[in-house]
Design an enzyme around this catalytic site. Structure first.
Site, PDB file in Angstrom:
ATOM      1  N   HIS A 164       5.876  39.498 -10.844  1.00 41.40           N
ATOM      2  CA  HIS A 164       6.204  38.915  -9.566  1.00 41.40           C
ATOM      3  C   HIS A 164       7.080  39.697  -8.637  1.00 41.40           C
ATOM      4  O   HIS A 164       6.935  39.658  -7.435  1.00 41.40           O
ATOM      5  CB  HIS A 164       6.139  37.458  -9.419  1.00 41.40           C
ATOM      6  CG  HIS A 164       6.066  37.037  -8.063  1.00 41.40           C
ATOM      7  ND1 HIS A 164       4.705  37.071  -7.280  1.00 41.40           N
ATOM      8  CD2 HIS A 164       6.821  36.368  -7.244  1.00 41.40           C
ATOM      9  CE1 HIS A 164       4.996  36.531  -6.257  1.00 41.40           C
ATOM     10  NE2 HIS A 164       6.405  35.959  -6.098  1.00 41.40           N
ATOM     11  N   HIS A 201       6.873  39.958   0.733  1.00 43.42           N
ATOM     12  CA  HIS A 201       6.719  39.554  -0.645  1.00 43.42           C
ATOM     13  C   HIS A 201       6.333  37.846  -0.800  1.00 43.42           C
ATOM     14  O   HIS A 201       7.108  37.312  -0.300  1.00 43.42           O
ATOM     15  CB  HIS A 201       8.060  39.897  -1.610  1.00 43.42           C
ATOM     16  CG  HIS A 201       7.862  39.675  -2.824  1.00 43.42           C
ATOM     17  ND1 HIS A 201       8.913  38.601  -3.393  1.00 43.42           N
ATOM     18  CD2 HIS A 201       7.187  39.866  -4.072  1.00 43.42           C
ATOM     19  CE1 HIS A 201       8.683  38.438  -4.813  1.00 43.42           C
ATOM     20  NE2 HIS A 201       7.374  39.161  -5.072  1.00 43.42           N
ATOM     21  N   SER A 202       5.527  37.790  -1.881  1.00 44.39           N
ATOM     22  CA  SER A 202       5.272  36.250  -1.927  1.00 44.39           C
ATOM     23  C   SER A 202       5.259  35.421  -0.878  1.00 44.39           C
ATOM     24  O   SER A 202       4.406  35.795   0.002  1.00 44.39           O
ATOM     25  CB  SER A 202       6.360  35.845  -2.861  1.00 44.39           C
ATOM     26  OG  SER A 202       6.181  34.632  -3.416  1.00 44.39           O
ATOM     27  N   MET A 203       5.994  34.508  -0.464  1.00 40.49           N
ATOM     28  CA  MET A 203       6.123  33.747   0.770  1.00 40.49           C
ATOM     29  C   MET A 203       6.295  34.427   1.833  1.00 40.49           C
ATOM     30  O   MET A 203       5.811  34.044   3.048  1.00 40.49           O
ATOM     31  CB  MET A 203       7.253  32.753   0.632  1.00 40.49           C
ATOM     32  CG  MET A 203       7.332  31.563   1.655  1.00 40.49           C
ATOM     33  SD  MET A 203       8.722  30.864   1.700  1.00 40.49           S
ATOM     34  CE  MET A 203       9.986  32.126   2.186  1.00 40.49           C
TER      35      MET A 203
END
Length: 249
Positions: free
Chosen positions: A221, A74-76
């Protein structure tokens, strides 16, 4: 059944996956959600937190089981699973990018946020830098707007009690791939109300690093918080499709 390793993003920890772990385990899957160094309950000093240290932690998690795993970043965490894939390709059956950074060789997270499609990124717009070694800090109000804009107040309070400042060194370090990653091993999940990685940036990254499949969730997000049931269903679907492909091979 599949083996999932869930890799969290910035400011978070393995705790963020709690709402989806149960539904995946109830379906018979094996699931782990480690804390990356310096995140969650991990006490690694900020000066020792690097992208390579993140990848090493996930490699350690991969080594805990004999079967290849589905890595969900997820994300980073997209940066992390990409770097992990360069280190332990035989231990990974698939990479799933959940509203995540999807880098090419030599790209850093910061490089990707500077693309024109990332101009509306509310993390970078509200990030303050503190300390030496540096960490990034988001106020609770900025986190609510950037990361959890579809969450209920109860969900938001639960998350804000657990988030931590984010060591910045991993944002600056490029991934290093000895060989291209097979696009057939990649899946991307777009989040259409994302204020941290704008949907336009998500789509540009997939265009430049094609994926075998793409899916959408109409949420912010952090779908593990705001839409855990649809996310768990989608991850189960992805696992089933991978199993069907393996049976046909």
């Amino acid at each position: 059944m599949a083996r999932f390793i869930l890799v969290h993003g910035a400011f978070a920890g393995g705790w963020c996956w709690e709402p989806v772990v149960g539904p995946l385990e109830d379906a018979g899957h094996a699931v782990s959600a480690p804390d990356l160094p310096g995140s969650g309950a991990d006490d690694t000093p900020v000066g020792e937190v690097t992208l390579d240290a993140y990848a090493a932690r996930v490699c350690d998690e991969l080594a805990r089981g004999p079967e290849p795993a589905i890595l969900v970043g997820h994300s980073m965490g997209g940066m992390v699973i990409t770097q992990t894939a360069a280190r332990a390709p035989a231990q990974i059956c698939s990479l799933v990018y959940l509203a995540a950074f999807l880098p090419r060789d030599g790209q850093s997270l910061l490089d990707l946020t500077h693309l024109p499609e990332g101009a509306d990124d509310q993390v970078q717009a509200n990030l303050t830098i503190e300390g030496d070694p540096a960490v990034g800090v988001l106020t609770p109000r900025a986190q609510a707007a950037a990361l959890f804009n579809c969450a209920t107040l109860r969900q938001l309070d639960w998350a804000l009690e657990r988030t931590r400042p984010q060591p910045l060194a991993p944002f600056l370090e490029p991934v290093a791939l000895a060989a291209p990653i097979d696009p057939s091993k990649r899946t991307y999940i777009y989040c259409t109300q994302d204020h941290a990685i704008p949907p336009a940036l998500q789509r540009r990254m997939v265009k430049e690093s094609p994926c075998a499949a793409t899916h959408e969730l109409d949420t912010d997000h952090s779908p593990f918080l705001s839409r855990p049931a649809p996310l768990a269903r989608l991850l189960r679907q992805i696992a089933a499709e991978l199993a069907d492909q393996a049976d046909q091979a």
